[in-house]
Design an enzyme around this catalytic site. Structure first.
Site, short mmCIF file in Angstrom:
data_model
loop_
_atom_site.label_atom_id
_atom_site.label_comp_id
_atom_site.label_asym_id
_atom_site.label_seq_id
_atom_site.Cartn_x
_atom_site.Cartn_y
_atom_site.Cartn_z
N CYS B 163 44.03 34.62 35.38
CA CYS B 163 42.61 34.51 35.02
C CYS B 163 42.41 34.26 33.54
CB CYS B 163 41.89 35.75 35.50
SG CYS B 163 42.22 36.00 37.25
N HIS B 303 35.59 40.28 29.93
CA HIS B 303 36.26 39.88 31.17
C HIS B 303 35.49 40.50 32.34
CE1 HIS B 303 39.33 38.24 33.63
NE2 HIS B 303 39.74 39.41 34.08
N GLU B 314 38.40 47.95 29.52
CA GLU B 314 37.91 46.97 28.55
C GLU B 314 36.89 47.60 27.60
OE1 GLU B 314 36.35 43.38 30.25
OE2 GLU B 314 36.41 42.32 28.33
N LYS B 335 30.17 37.33 34.83
CA LYS B 335 30.73 37.32 36.18
C LYS B 335 29.82 38.02 37.17
CE LYS B 335 35.66 36.97 35.01
NZ LYS B 335 35.71 37.26 33.57
N HIS B 340 33.99 35.51 39.87
CA HIS B 340 35.17 35.37 39.03
C HIS B 340 35.83 34.02 39.31
CE1 HIS B 340 38.60 36.00 36.71
NE2 HIS B 340 39.06 37.13 37.19
N PHE B 401 46.14 38.65 35.71
CA PHE B 401 47.21 39.37 36.40
C PHE B 401 48.54 38.99 35.74
CE2 PHE B 401 45.00 39.66 40.83
CZ PHE B 401 44.26 40.73 40.38
#
Lengths: 96, 415
Positions: B163, B303, B314, B335, B340, B401
């Site tokens: 991502c 994110h 985060e 998002k 996403h 990831f």
């Protein structure tokens, strides 16, 4: 011209129906895969020189013919199928 | 090192198929999530996603061309074309040897892989793979096709970091320009993973929201009841240029890239570091590279995927890096609206950050219903409504990831 003559001879061997069936299926596959106009798909038209196909397009065309007509075209035969007319001729002679 | 500016933008998103529609959707606080239409999802745990809507590649290219591309490449071609035109590059005599393409995609041609494999498994074992299978599937082909389309002979490849992929692409393009390797790049990223293995794969990881009774409120970053991310798709493209190159051709400048950061969690394949170690490092690195302090940043596009753990780590990281200045920030997760977009997330969120600078509007984090006591209420998470604010500089985070972390800092352009 040679191919045309061959087609004329074939026309007597095959039923009118079979004939136009195979030729029209071949033409519609070519129109679909190469994104060309139907009236460009003349018997003399070469896939690579006239219809904008690259080497991968040509492989894909052969595979589509195999799928549509349920046959396997050996590589050495496939190499000789470079025009619309050659494809129709081969398939009319070999399609089950 | 040379200064680098953004001069063109293109977007294809669940909120709209141009930058203008996308931005209007963000400011209005619309959700792009809805029941899945791309396949029959009735047996799937998650039956909704944020799909691109009303898009037909044949409106943008001829059928022969479209047929040889995976959807992720359609999205690349169309967004790059919008950005290229937006930058006023059409018809210009560019030096192709000084222009490149760096494109991000986390997965590449998943649709193509799935359908080719499916046909093989359903057959009698005779391999009938299409000759375009490999060139459609590979995740670098979008960059290759864009170079062919525009005649760009400079650096050309794809970045893959899940991502974070398109942020890595933007950062690499930024670096090559500031180092003097090239003058202009098409960069960004695209992803098209709303298909059977895409949804089922993320479902198996328990990564996706399963709020099937209310898709439009399913992506709810920082809400107490957040239950996973909403799968999105689409693409985003940016034209980056050296400032000199942009000025020489009289280009309109959206923003300047101030700097960027990179780091790894070195912790777990999918779970974020619980204390936000990698996220802390990456934002510190980005600030240092930008020559900016915490007080110089007005907006962080996080994110923020709406997963229980990710959102928490985060915010911890933001508090680690910004300290007291964290209370002066606007923070939002777009998002909540787009879902996403995986490898395309960095690109579309860069566009949101740049537009925030240009328009003086912070797009919101929608779908906030219940406060989560885990978050410091002093942090302005821009809940539910866009807020007006002069944005001097915006930081955009994306994490992937594998523990890949990326941050890019955009700032208002001043001569």
């Amino acid at each position: 011209m040679h191919h045309l003559k061959f087609l004329v001879i074939l026309r007597f061997k095959l039923t009118q129906n079979n004939m136009s069936d195979i030729a029209s299926k071949v033409r519609s596959i070519i129109v679909d895969k190469l994104g060309v106009d139907e009236n460009e798909v003349t018997p003399e038209a070469s896939f690579t020189n006239d219809l904008g196909a690259d080497s991968l397009d040509t492989v894909e065309l052969i595979m589509e013919f195999e799928k549509e007509f349920n046959l396997s075209i050996p590589d050495d035969q496939a190499e000789n199928i470079q025009t619309v007319g050659q494809a129709i001729t081969y398939l009319e002679a070999n399609a089950k | 090192m040379r200064r680098v500016v953004v001069t063109g933008l293109g977007a294809l998103t669940p909120l709209g198929n141009t930058v203008q529609e996308y931005w209007e959707g963000l400011v209005a606080g619309r959700s792009g999530a809805a029941p899945i239409t791309k396949f029959d999802a009735s047996l799937f745990r998650t039956r909704f996603a944020a799909e691109v809507k009303g898009f037909d590649p044949e409106n943008h290219m001829d059928r022969k061309e479209a047929r040889k591309m995976d959807p992720y490449t359609h999205y690349a071609m169309v967004t790059a074309e919008e950005a290229f035109k937006d930058a006023g590059l059409e018809g210009l005599a560019l030096n192709g040897e000084r222009a490149g393409v760096i494109w991000g995609s986390g997965i590449g041609g998943m649709y193509t892989v799935y359908h080719e494999f499916k046909a093989f498994f359903e057959g009698d074992g005779t391999p009938k793979f299409n000759p375009f299978f490999v060139p459609k599937m590979i995740s670098d082909i979008a960059a290759g096709l864009l170079s062919i389309r525009y005649g760009f002979h400079g650096p050309n490849y794809t970045t893959v970091s899940a991502c974070a992929s398109s942020n890595n692409a933007i950062i690499d393009a930024f670096n090559y320009i500031r180092w003097g390797v090239a003058d202009l790049f098409i960069t960004g990223g695209s992803e098209a993973a709303i298909n059977e293995p895409g949804v089922a794969g993320f479902n198996a990881m328990k990564a996706l929201s399963e709020r099937n009774d209310d898709p439009s409120t399913a992506s709810r970053p920082f809400d107490l009841d957040r239950d996973g991310f909403v799968l999105g798709e689409g693409g985003g493209a940016l034209i980056l240029e050296s400032l000199d190159h942009a000025l020489a051709r009289g280009a309109r400048i959206y923003a300047e890239i101030a700097g960027a950061g990179l780091s790894a969690d070195a912790h777990h394949i999918t779970a974020p570091h619980p204390e936000g170690l990698g996220a802390t490092l990456v934002m510190k690195n980005a600030l240092r590279d930008s020559g900016l302090g915490p007080a110089d940043i007005d907006y962080i596009n996080v994110h923020g995927t709406s997963t229980p753990l990710g959102d928490l780590s985060e915010i911890k990281a933001i508090q680690n890096v910004f300290g007291q200045d964290a209370y002066q920030l606007n923070v939002s997760s777009t998002k909540s609206m787009t879902g996403h977009l995986l490898g395309a997330a960095g690109a579309v969120e860069a566009i949101a950050s740049i537009k925030a600078i240009c328009e003086g509007i912070i797009p919101p984090t929608i779908n906030h219903f219940t406060d989560d006591p885990a978050f410091d209420p002093g942090i302005n998470l821009t809940f539910n409504q866009a807020q007006n604010r002069t944005v001097r500089a915006a930081l955009s985070n994306t994490f992937g990831f594998g523990g890949h972390n990326t941050s890019v800092v955009f700032k208002a352009y001043r001569a």
